[in-house]
Write a protein that holds these residues in place. Structure first.
Motif, PDB file in Angstrom:
ATOM      1  N   CYS A 136     -45.365  27.676 -30.989  1.00 11.75           N
ATOM      2  CA  CYS A 136     -46.100  27.814 -29.734  1.00 11.75           C
ATOM      3  C   CYS A 136     -46.472  29.282 -29.498  1.00 11.75           C
ATOM      4  CB  CYS A 136     -45.258  27.291 -28.569  1.00 11.75           C
ATOM      5  SG  CYS A 136     -45.102  25.491 -28.462  1.00 11.75           S
ATOM      6  N   ARG A 137     -45.499  30.153 -29.627  1.00 12.44           N
ATOM      7  CA  ARG A 137     -45.744  31.566 -29.345  1.00 12.44           C
ATOM      8  C   ARG A 137     -46.724  32.181 -30.327  1.00 12.44           C
ATOM      9  NH1 ARG A 137     -39.412  32.923 -27.781  1.00 12.44           N
ATOM     10  NH2 ARG A 137     -39.561  32.170 -25.625  1.00 12.44           N
ATOM     11  N   ALA A 138     -46.661  31.739 -31.581  1.00 15.06           N
ATOM     12  CA  ALA A 138     -47.601  32.259 -32.575  1.00 15.06           C
ATOM     13  C   ALA A 138     -49.040  31.908 -32.214  1.00 15.06           C
ATOM     14  CB  ALA A 138     -47.250  31.713 -33.959  1.00 15.06           C
ATOM     15  N   ASP A 139     -49.219  30.809 -31.509  1.00 10.81           N
ATOM     16  CA  ASP A 139     -50.546  30.379 -31.086  1.00 10.81           C
ATOM     17  C   ASP A 139     -50.858  30.780 -29.650  1.00 10.81           C
ATOM     18  OD1 ASP A 139     -51.351  29.250 -33.511  1.00 10.81           O
ATOM     19  OD2 ASP A 139     -50.350  27.354 -33.074  1.00 10.81           O
ATOM     20  N   LEU A 293     -56.582  23.652 -19.127  1.00 12.41           N
ATOM     21  CA  LEU A 293     -55.370  23.845 -19.930  1.00 12.41           C
ATOM     22  C   LEU A 293     -54.294  22.839 -19.542  1.00 12.41           C
ATOM     23  CD1 LEU A 293     -54.216  25.846 -22.085  1.00 12.41           C
ATOM     24  CD2 LEU A 293     -53.177  27.077 -20.172  1.00 12.41           C
ATOM     25  N   LEU A 294     -54.119  22.612 -18.244  1.00  9.33           N
ATOM     26  CA  LEU A 294     -53.126  21.642 -17.785  1.00  9.33           C
ATOM     27  C   LEU A 294     -53.475  20.253 -18.295  1.00  9.33           C
ATOM     28  CD1 LEU A 294     -51.489  21.425 -14.316  1.00  9.33           C
ATOM     29  CD2 LEU A 294     -52.585  19.402 -15.266  1.00  9.33           C
ATOM     30  N   ALA A 299     -52.601  15.664 -21.953  1.00 12.14           N
ATOM     31  CA  ALA A 299     -53.144  14.822 -23.017  1.00 12.14           C
ATOM     32  C   ALA A 299     -52.255  14.842 -24.250  1.00 12.14           C
ATOM     33  CB  ALA A 299     -54.557  15.278 -23.376  1.00 12.14           C
ATOM     34  N   GLY A 300     -51.696  16.009 -24.583  1.00 16.20           N
ATOM     35  CA  GLY A 300     -50.762  16.074 -25.700  1.00 16.20           C
ATOM     36  C   GLY A 300     -49.507  15.261 -25.441  1.00 16.20           C
ATOM     37  N   MET A 301     -48.993  15.333 -24.214  1.00 17.96           N
ATOM     38  CA  MET A 301     -47.828  14.512 -23.858  1.00 17.96           C
ATOM     39  C   MET A 301     -48.149  13.029 -24.003  1.00 17.96           C
ATOM     40  SD  MET A 301     -46.350  16.553 -20.522  1.00 17.96           S
ATOM     41  CE  MET A 301     -45.815  18.272 -20.635  1.00 17.96           C
ATOM     42  N   GLN A 302     -49.331  12.631 -23.576  1.00 19.79           N
ATOM     43  CA  GLN A 302     -49.733  11.234 -23.729  1.00 19.79           C
ATOM     44  C   GLN A 302     -49.828  10.852 -25.204  1.00 19.79           C
ATOM     45  OE1 GLN A 302     -53.425  11.237 -21.445  1.00 19.79           O
ATOM     46  NE2 GLN A 302     -52.391  10.261 -19.704  1.00 19.79           N
ATOM     47  N   HIS A 377     -48.210  21.771 -27.383  1.00 20.28           N
ATOM     48  CA  HIS A 377     -48.933  22.478 -28.450  1.00 20.28           C
ATOM     49  C   HIS A 377     -50.011  21.578 -29.047  1.00 20.28           C
ATOM     50  CE1 HIS A 377     -49.613  23.996 -32.567  1.00 20.28           C
ATOM     51  NE2 HIS A 377     -49.321  25.190 -32.064  1.00 20.28           N
ATOM     52  N   HIS A 378     -49.672  20.333 -29.304  1.00 15.65           N
ATOM     53  CA  HIS A 378     -50.618  19.379 -29.891  1.00 15.65           C
ATOM     54  C   HIS A 378     -51.854  19.225 -29.008  1.00 15.65           C
ATOM     55  CE1 HIS A 378     -51.862  15.823 -32.205  1.00 15.65           C
ATOM     56  NE2 HIS A 378     -52.057  15.207 -31.047  1.00 15.65           N
ATOM     57  N   GLY A 379     -51.622  19.052 -27.704  1.00 12.69           N
ATOM     58  CA  GLY A 379     -52.746  18.833 -26.803  1.00 12.69           C
ATOM     59  C   GLY A 379     -53.616  20.058 -26.606  1.00 12.69           C
TER      60      GLY A 379
END
Length: 455
Positions: A136-139, A293-294, A299-302, A377-379
């Motif tokens: 996450c931090r790298a991105d 962003l939120l 969407a990633g959580m979904q 991160h995915h979303g």
């Protein structure tokens, strides 16, 4: 192994601790396993300095054991490999007193590594979370997180049939008969117990943010403050569980984080609040572009929720919780709505965040945190768009693809291509093997109620 400066820092930490607590007789050195349980050894306090230099050796398969501390030879760990030792190395900043212990005792959280080298083990939940946080931090994603844990206070003695009962009220000596959701009187009724939790948390440096009475009989929720270090947050959640259970036992009762201790009462959940900050520590969800962003985080959580259920609900009982009130079984999200899986609380500005509400309280804090951050991160990195937010009650909606019980959830986890981008594939295989073995042992005996149905 740890570098010299780290060893020096730990040595200074030990010196300071022993000056402050010269009465200390023993130290509990432990790791946190895939069940969120503390596994390790109790050593004489005189061994503390050696411990910070060399760590402590015990079975390297400990992180992947089942909820009873038993092994099922997952990926050959603890069986085919000859059950070798690993080296558990202390985590700086975690040396603390154990206020509930019968004798003056300290505790020291450790991370399991390979014997000799100390390299992190691939099946240690802390190592998995560390990799995802680093990614996450790298991105450019810097999560700030807070954990909420629900538990039930019980009588220590079992009923004649082996069951459990809510703890008696201190004022009357009688068991509670009515729910007391959000009741200040219920908090005051157990002020002694909750006060001892607060005192112990202060002594251990855990950022306890308060406690409330919940829906169930004898049920409470304890909250931790938001922190910018997800690893520290997961450590704190695991240590808080140990603390609550320890304080309860010291007063002759039990506290359980079991997801569904009573069939007719609400279950215990584990909620994680997440926001993302910029380099100055400002909440990006409240900045220009923050709504997009939120939405991407949601969407990633979904997208990863259904594949993650076996991490969020890791045993047979945990899936009973999904039959209850305010327990999400769909990928719904919404604003100021407790019936959804991913809630946007009413708070705005720097407090704007997403609340992930799917996990049971007994799930591994490190694995749940890893699953939540992998989803964020995915979303965000894929710029996903969520479904439309839900207005009104989403509690009766069940996603047709929601896993039907533990075994279905384990199969989905093991096959997940999305999660395999974040969790080592061999870890997913080992975890599912361990949980299947635990389940097989559970159902190997006939349940008493089966006689009522089938005799």
């Amino acid at each position: 192994m740890n570098d010299g400066s780290l060893t020096t820092d730990l040595a200074d930490e030990v010196d300071t601790f022993l000056k402050t607590h010269p009465e200390t007789e023993a130290v509990d050195a432990f790791i946190i396993d895939v069940n969120g349980n503390a596994l390790g050894k109790r050593l004489p306090a005189s061994h503390l300095r050696s411990l910070v230099r060399n760590g402590v050796q015990f079975s390297a398969c400990a992180p992947i054991l089942d909820c009873r501390g038993l092994g099922h030879n997952p990926a050959g760990l603890g069986g085919e490999d000859g059950d070798p030792d690993g080296t558990a190395m202390p985590v700086p900043g975690t040396l603390a007193p154990v206020p509930w212990a019968a004798r003056p005792t300290a505790q020291l959280l450790c991370a399991m590594g390979e014997a000799g080298t100390g390299a992190p083990l691939w099946h240690d939940p802390r190592a998995i979370l560390a990799d995802i946080v680093a990614r996450c931090r790298a991105d450019g994603l810097f999560p700030v997180v807070a954990c909420e844990l629900e538990f039930t206070l019980l009588e220590a003695a079992r009923t004649p049939d082996g069951g459990i009962a809510p703890a008696a009220l201190p004022r009357t000596g009688q068991r509670p008969r009515a729910e007391a959701n959000l009741s200040v009187e219920a908090v005051e009724e157990h002020a002694g117990f909750l006060g001892r939790i607060t005192d112990a948390a202060r002594a251990q440096g855990l950022p306890l943010a308060g406690a409330v009475a919940e829906y169930g009989l004898g049920q409470f929720e304890v909250n931790l403050d938001h922190v910018a270090d997800p690893m520290a947050a997961a450590d704190q959640a695991a240590l808080l569980r140990r603390l609550v259970r320890g304080v309860a036992r010291a007063q002759g009762q039990e506290a359980t984080f079991m997801s569904k201790p009573f069939a007719d009462q609400p279950g215990n959940g584990f909620h994680i609040h997440v926001s993302l900050v910029d380099a100055q520590g400002r909440n990006r969800f409240s900045q220009p572009g923050g709504e997009t962003l939120l939405r991407q985080a949601v969407a990633g959580m979904q997208a990863l929720m259904l594949d993650s259920v076996a991490l969020l609900a890791p045993n047979f009982n945990a899936h009973r919780r999904y039959l209850g009130l305010f327990v999400p079984t769909s990928r719904a999200w919404g604003h100021n709505n407790r019936s959804v899986a991913f809630r946007i609380p009413a708070a705005g500005g720097e407090a704007r965040r997403v609340e992930h509400r799917v996990a049971g309280a007994e799930a591994s804090p490190h694995l749940v945190m890893a699953a939540v951050l992998a989803a964020v991160h995915h979303g965000v990195t894929r710029e996903l768009e969520p479904m439309a937010p839900i207005v009104g009650d989403a509690g009766t909606r069940r996603d047709p693809a929601f896993p039907d019980g533990l075994l279905a959830a384990l199969s989905r986890l093991e096959r997940s291509r999305r999660l395999a981008e974040y969790f080592p594939r061999r870890f997913l295989a080992a975890y599912t093997a361990s949980k299947r073995g635990e389940y097989a042992d559970l159902i190997a005996q006939v349940f008493p109620r089966e006689y009522d149905f089938y005799l």
